[in-house]
Design a protein around this motif. Structure first.
Motif, PDB file in Angstrom:
ATOM      1  N   UNK A   1      40.433  42.484  31.742  1.00 38.74           N
ATOM      2  CA  UNK A   1      39.460  42.691  32.188  1.00 38.74           C
ATOM      3  C   UNK A   1      39.631  42.907  33.321  1.00 38.74           C
ATOM      4  N   UNK A   2      39.768  42.911  34.403  1.00 40.76           N
ATOM      5  CA  UNK A   2      40.244  43.046  35.973  1.00 40.76           C
ATOM      6  C   UNK A   2      40.414  44.497  35.893  1.00 40.76           C
ATOM      7  N   UNK A   3      41.259  44.800  35.411  1.00 40.55           N
ATOM      8  CA  UNK A   3      40.847  46.756  35.388  1.00 40.55           C
ATOM      9  C   UNK A   3      39.729  47.577  35.355  1.00 40.55           C
ATOM     10  N   UNK A   4      39.685  46.802  33.980  1.00 45.84           N
ATOM     11  CA  UNK A   4      37.555  47.114  34.241  1.00 45.84           C
ATOM     12  C   UNK A   4      36.402  47.068  35.578  1.00 45.84           C
ATOM     13  N   UNK A   5      36.645  45.743  35.355  1.00 47.14           N
ATOM     14  CA  UNK A   5      36.263  45.116  36.667  1.00 47.14           C
ATOM     15  C   UNK A   5      36.205  46.424  37.681  1.00 47.14           C
ATOM     16  N   UNK A   6      37.993  46.593  38.379  1.00 44.58           N
ATOM     17  CA  UNK A   6      38.206  47.619  38.723  1.00 44.58           C
ATOM     18  C   UNK A   6      37.479  48.864  39.177  1.00 44.58           C
ATOM     19  N   UNK A   7      37.960  49.538  38.113  1.00 43.99           N
ATOM     20  CA  UNK A   7      38.078  50.610  37.928  1.00 43.99           C
ATOM     21  C   UNK A   7      36.087  51.355  38.801  1.00 43.99           C
ATOM     22  N   UNK A   8      35.530  50.663  38.050  1.00 44.82           N
ATOM     23  CA  UNK A   8      34.137  50.904  38.373  1.00 44.82           C
ATOM     24  C   UNK A   8      33.487  50.706  40.066  1.00 44.82           C
ATOM     25  N   UNK A   9      34.766  49.937  40.872  1.00 44.08           N
ATOM     26  CA  UNK A   9      34.051  49.747  42.215  1.00 44.08           C
ATOM     27  C   UNK A   9      35.493  50.757  42.633  1.00 44.08           C
ATOM     28  N   UNK A  10      35.429  51.274  44.007  1.00 42.09           N
ATOM     29  CA  UNK A  10      35.798  51.503  45.177  1.00 42.09           C
ATOM     30  C   UNK A  10      36.870  51.132  45.567  1.00 42.09           C
ATOM     31  N   UNK A  11      37.645  51.398  45.671  1.00 39.29           N
ATOM     32  CA  UNK A  11      38.813  51.208  46.156  1.00 39.29           C
ATOM     33  C   UNK A  11      39.622  50.222  47.532  1.00 39.29           C
ATOM     34  N   UNK A  12      38.461  50.513  48.496  1.00 36.86           N
ATOM     35  CA  UNK A  12      38.380  49.567  49.490  1.00 36.86           C
ATOM     36  C   UNK A  12      37.247  48.256  49.150  1.00 36.86           C
ATOM     37  N   UNK A  13      36.771  48.553  48.249  1.00 34.94           N
ATOM     38  CA  UNK A  13      35.906  46.786  47.660  1.00 34.94           C
ATOM     39  C   UNK A  13      36.405  46.338  46.336  1.00 34.94           C
ATOM     40  N   UNK A  14      37.542  47.287  45.981  1.00 31.78           N
ATOM     41  CA  UNK A  14      38.889  46.934  45.108  1.00 31.78           C
ATOM     42  C   UNK A  14      39.507  46.116  45.533  1.00 31.78           C
ATOM     43  N   UNK A  15      40.391  46.162  46.332  1.00 28.91           N
ATOM     44  CA  UNK A  15      41.490  45.436  47.087  1.00 28.91           C
ATOM     45  C   UNK A  15      40.439  44.866  47.828  1.00 28.91           C
ATOM     46  N   UNK A  16      39.515  44.263  48.603  1.00 28.05           N
ATOM     47  CA  UNK A  16      38.666  43.474  48.633  1.00 28.05           C
ATOM     48  C   UNK A  16      38.394  41.765  47.848  1.00 28.05           C
ATOM     49  N   UNK A  17      38.008  42.457  46.692  1.00 32.25           N
ATOM     50  CA  UNK A  17      37.961  41.777  45.756  1.00 32.25           C
ATOM     51  C   UNK A  17      39.363  40.853  45.447  1.00 32.25           C
ATOM     52  N   UNK A  18      40.518  41.595  44.961  1.00 34.91           N
ATOM     53  CA  UNK A  18      40.966  41.180  44.442  1.00 34.91           C
ATOM     54  C   UNK A  18      41.427  40.384  45.377  1.00 34.91           C
ATOM     55  N   UNK A  19      41.589  40.346  46.957  1.00 27.33           N
ATOM     56  CA  UNK A  19      42.772  39.571  47.598  1.00 27.33           C
ATOM     57  C   UNK A  19      41.827  38.671  47.795  1.00 27.33           C
ATOM     58  N   UNK A  20      40.023  38.943  47.682  1.00 28.39           N
ATOM     59  CA  UNK A  20      39.788  37.071  47.896  1.00 28.39           C
ATOM     60  C   UNK A  20      39.830  36.384  46.550  1.00 28.39           C
ATOM     61  N   UNK A  21      39.983  37.359  45.281  1.00 25.20           N
ATOM     62  CA  UNK A  21      40.077  36.143  44.450  1.00 25.20           C
ATOM     63  C   UNK A  21      41.512  35.542  44.597  1.00 25.20           C
ATOM     64  N   UNK A  22      42.752  36.130  44.268  1.00 23.59           N
ATOM     65  CA  UNK A  22      43.979  35.020  45.095  1.00 23.59           C
ATOM     66  C   UNK A  22      43.978  34.339  46.297  1.00 23.59           C
TER      67      UNK A  22
END
Length: 72
Positions: free
Chosen positions: A29-50
């Motif tokens: 599910x995380x991979x599917x969510x990250x696939x539709x976002x840009x790379x900068x936003x993708x890393x921001x979301x990941x580090x925010x969740x962590x």
């Protein structure tokens, strides 16, 4: 097509090899969510969740809610 393949890989890693995972479908599910976002936003979301998970874990440790006590 990638969701069943990803779920199969996670199941094999978890059940046959014994690799600890956070669940069967969470990484997919995380991979599917990250696939539709840009790379900068993708890393921001990941580090925010962590970061949120780390802060909540430290807060729960201070409350000592994760301890199991034996009252014999």
């Amino acid at each position: 097509m990638l969701v069943p393949i990803g779920a199969l890989m996670i199941c094999l890693l978890r059940n046959i090899i014994g690799f600890p995972t956070f669940g069967i479908f969470l990484p997919v599910l995380m991979a599917l969510a990250f696939r539709n976002t840009g790379s900068g936003l993708r890393l921001g979301i990941f580090w925010g969740v962590v970061l949120i998970g780390y802060v909540i874990r430290r807060w729960i440790d201070k409350l000592r809610l994760l301890l199991v006590r034996d009252f014999r």
